[in-house]
Design a protein around this motif. Structure first.
Motif, PDB file in Angstrom:
ATOM      1  N   PRO A  54       0.807  -1.233   0.000  1.00 32.07           N
ATOM      2  CA  PRO A  54       0.000   0.000   0.000  1.00 32.07           C
ATOM      3  C   PRO A  54       0.836   1.276   0.000  1.00 32.07           C
ATOM      4  O   PRO A  54       0.421   2.297  -0.551  1.00 32.07           O
ATOM      5  N   TRP A  55       2.026   1.213   0.602  1.00 31.82           N
ATOM      6  CA  TRP A  55       2.895   2.388   0.627  1.00 31.82           C
ATOM      7  C   TRP A  55       3.456   2.677  -0.765  1.00 31.82           C
ATOM      8  O   TRP A  55       3.672   3.831  -1.133  1.00 31.82           O
ATOM      9  N   LEU A  56       3.683   1.625  -1.547  1.00 28.66           N
ATOM     10  CA  LEU A  56       4.194   1.810  -2.911  1.00 28.66           C
ATOM     11  C   LEU A  56       3.133   2.389  -3.835  1.00 28.66           C
ATOM     12  O   LEU A  56       3.404   3.326  -4.585  1.00 28.66           O
ATOM     13  N   VAL A  57       1.920   1.819  -3.809  1.00 32.59           N
ATOM     14  CA  VAL A  57       0.909   2.242  -4.786  1.00 32.59           C
ATOM     15  C   VAL A  57       0.408   3.659  -4.550  1.00 32.59           C
ATOM     16  O   VAL A  57      -0.127   4.269  -5.472  1.00 32.59           O
ATOM     17  N   GLN A  58       0.598   4.202  -3.359  1.00 28.88           N
ATOM     18  CA  GLN A  58       0.137   5.575  -3.131  1.00 28.88           C
ATOM     19  C   GLN A  58       1.231   6.615  -3.362  1.00 28.88           C
ATOM     20  O   GLN A  58       0.993   7.811  -3.251  1.00 28.88           O
ATOM     21  N   MET A  59       2.430   6.174  -3.733  1.00 22.64           N
ATOM     22  CA  MET A  59       3.526   7.116  -3.962  1.00 22.64           C
ATOM     23  C   MET A  59       3.219   8.057  -5.127  1.00 22.64           C
ATOM     24  O   MET A  59       2.499   7.696  -6.054  1.00 22.64           O
ATOM     25  N   ASP A  97      -1.907   3.704 -15.968  1.00 17.38           N
ATOM     26  CA  ASP A  97      -2.094   4.979 -15.253  1.00 17.38           C
ATOM     27  C   ASP A  97      -0.834   5.812 -15.378  1.00 17.38           C
ATOM     28  O   ASP A  97       0.282   5.277 -15.374  1.00 17.38           O
ATOM     29  N   GLU A  98      -1.017   7.115 -15.516  1.00 18.06           N
ATOM     30  CA  GLU A  98       0.115   8.027 -15.584  1.00 18.06           C
ATOM     31  C   GLU A  98       0.098   8.953 -14.383  1.00 18.06           C
ATOM     32  O   GLU A  98      -0.926   9.584 -14.097  1.00 18.06           O
ATOM     33  N   LEU A  99       1.212   9.001 -13.685  1.00 19.11           N
ATOM     34  CA  LEU A  99       1.352   9.857 -12.522  1.00 19.11           C
ATOM     35  C   LEU A  99       2.306  10.989 -12.875  1.00 19.11           C
ATOM     36  O   LEU A  99       3.403  10.743 -13.376  1.00 19.11           O
ATOM     37  N   PRO A 106       8.250  14.738 -16.496  1.00 18.44           N
ATOM     38  CA  PRO A 106       7.575  13.758 -17.353  1.00 18.44           C
ATOM     39  C   PRO A 106       6.615  12.912 -16.524  1.00 18.44           C
ATOM     40  O   PRO A 106       6.846  12.666 -15.338  1.00 18.44           O
ATOM     41  N   ALA A 107       5.563  12.469 -17.127  1.00 16.11           N
ATOM     42  CA  ALA A 107       4.641  11.554 -16.454  1.00 16.11           C
ATOM     43  C   ALA A 107       5.332  10.208 -16.301  1.00 16.11           C
ATOM     44  O   ALA A 107       6.143   9.806 -17.133  1.00 16.11           O
ATOM     45  N   MET A 108       4.997   9.527 -15.229  1.00 20.15           N
ATOM     46  CA  MET A 108       5.487   8.175 -14.997  1.00 20.15           C
ATOM     47  C   MET A 108       4.310   7.230 -15.222  1.00 20.15           C
ATOM     48  O   MET A 108       3.307   7.306 -14.521  1.00 20.15           O
ATOM     49  N   ARG A 109       4.431   6.371 -16.211  1.00 16.07           N
ATOM     50  CA  ARG A 109       3.351   5.452 -16.594  1.00 16.07           C
ATOM     51  C   ARG A 109       3.551   4.107 -15.907  1.00 16.07           C
ATOM     52  O   ARG A 109       4.658   3.565 -15.899  1.00 16.07           O
ATOM     53  N   VAL A 110       2.481   3.558 -15.360  1.00 17.53           N
ATOM     54  CA  VAL A 110       2.533   2.227 -14.750  1.00 17.53           C
ATOM     55  C   VAL A 110       2.614   1.202 -15.882  1.00 17.53           C
ATOM     56  O   VAL A 110       1.685   1.070 -16.673  1.00 17.53           O
ATOM     57  N   GLU A 111       3.736   0.507 -15.964  1.00 17.56           N
ATOM     58  CA  GLU A 111       3.948  -0.495 -17.002  1.00 17.56           C
ATOM     59  C   GLU A 111       3.671  -1.913 -16.505  1.00 17.56           C
ATOM     60  O   GLU A 111       3.189  -2.748 -17.253  1.00 17.56           O
ATOM     61  N   ILE A 112       4.039  -2.183 -15.255  1.00 15.81           N
ATOM     62  CA  ILE A 112       3.792  -3.492 -14.659  1.00 15.81           C
ATOM     63  C   ILE A 112       3.198  -3.274 -13.276  1.00 15.81           C
ATOM     64  O   ILE A 112       3.759  -2.517 -12.476  1.00 15.81           O
ATOM     65  N   ARG A 122       7.540   3.739 -16.163  1.00 14.20           N
ATOM     66  CA  ARG A 122       8.439   4.215 -17.225  1.00 14.20           C
ATOM     67  C   ARG A 122       8.078   5.658 -17.516  1.00 14.20           C
ATOM     68  O   ARG A 122       6.901   5.995 -17.660  1.00 14.20           O
ATOM     69  N   SER A 123       9.085   6.505 -17.624  1.00 17.26           N
ATOM     70  CA  SER A 123       8.832   7.912 -17.916  1.00 17.26           C
ATOM     71  C   SER A 123       8.284   8.068 -19.325  1.00 17.26           C
ATOM     72  O   SER A 123       8.570   7.248 -20.210  1.00 17.26           O
ATOM     73  N   ALA A 124       7.503   9.116 -19.536  1.00 14.53           N
ATOM     74  CA  ALA A 124       6.871   9.361 -20.836  1.00 14.53           C
ATOM     75  C   ALA A 124       7.903   9.465 -21.954  1.00 14.53           C
ATOM     76  O   ALA A 124       7.629   9.069 -23.089  1.00 14.53           O
TER      77      ALA A 124
END
Length: 189
Positions: A54-59, A97-99, A106-112, A122-124
């Motif tokens: 849970p600490w990772l996914v809310q970063m 999802d892009e954070l 750059p946005a950070m996209r959830v790849e895995i 992975r960065s945009a």
């Protein structure tokens, strides 16, 4: 590795990681096959993977923060405010999802996203892949962070300067992040 290889103490890039963790091929490595910089850092958390996850996914910026030195992150406009509790509104994360990384990064996209095991961004621009890997370790967890970075956009002296500043600087910030996650997960487990 691309470009000029600077000789740096491996501890800058491998803090806390075992030789096997450093040498392992981890999910997400394939997204940046020939990086200029690879760091593998790790910490043992005295809590199971489900307490770390849970600490990772809310970063993230405007989310749960990065559990580092917020004041340094915010000097760069990253809007980091490290949470000290699980934030239910940021527990739903999905592949694709892009954070945002601050207002201008750059946005950070959830790849895995393999719950309680692997989370890879992975960065945009494709120049940075950052993975978090949870491995059961007795009753606890090994939390492994792997960064793969391309410096293709930083030719010549800019590349060497970037490495000289970023490698030790990333150790300071990432060490704090890993220990921050460890502390939070152990406290709430």
């Amino acid at each position: 590795m691309n470009g000029t290889v600077l000789r740096r103490p491996r501890r800058w890039l491998t803090w806390g990681a075992t030789a096997a963790e450093v040498d392992a091929t981890l999910p997400g490595d394939e997204f940046l096959a020939d990086p200029d910089i690879v760091s593998t850092r790790a910490v043992t958390v005295d809590a199971p993977p489900e307490a770390v996850w849970p600490w990772l996914v809310q970063m993230g910026s405007g989310r749960g923060g990065a559990y580092t030195y917020d004041w340094i992150e915010n000097l760069f406009g990253l809007d980091m405010h490290s949470a000290d509790r699980i934030l239910p509104q940021f527990q739903q994360l999905a592949g694709g999802d892009e954070l945002p990384l601050g207002r201008n990064g750059p946005a950070m996209r959830v790849e895995i996203l393999d719950p309680r095991r692997t989370l890879v961004f992975r960065s945009a621009d494709g120049a940075w892949v950052w993975g978090f890997h949870l491995r059961r370790y007795g009753a606890g967890t090994r939390l492994i962070s792997r960064n793969r970075i391309s410096l293709a956009e930083r030719p010549g002296p800019g590349r060497a300067a970037y490495r000289m500043v970023m490698e030790p600087g990333s150790l300071v910030m990432e060490r704090r992040m890993l220990l921050g996650i460890k502390q939070r997960a152990e406290r709430t487990s």
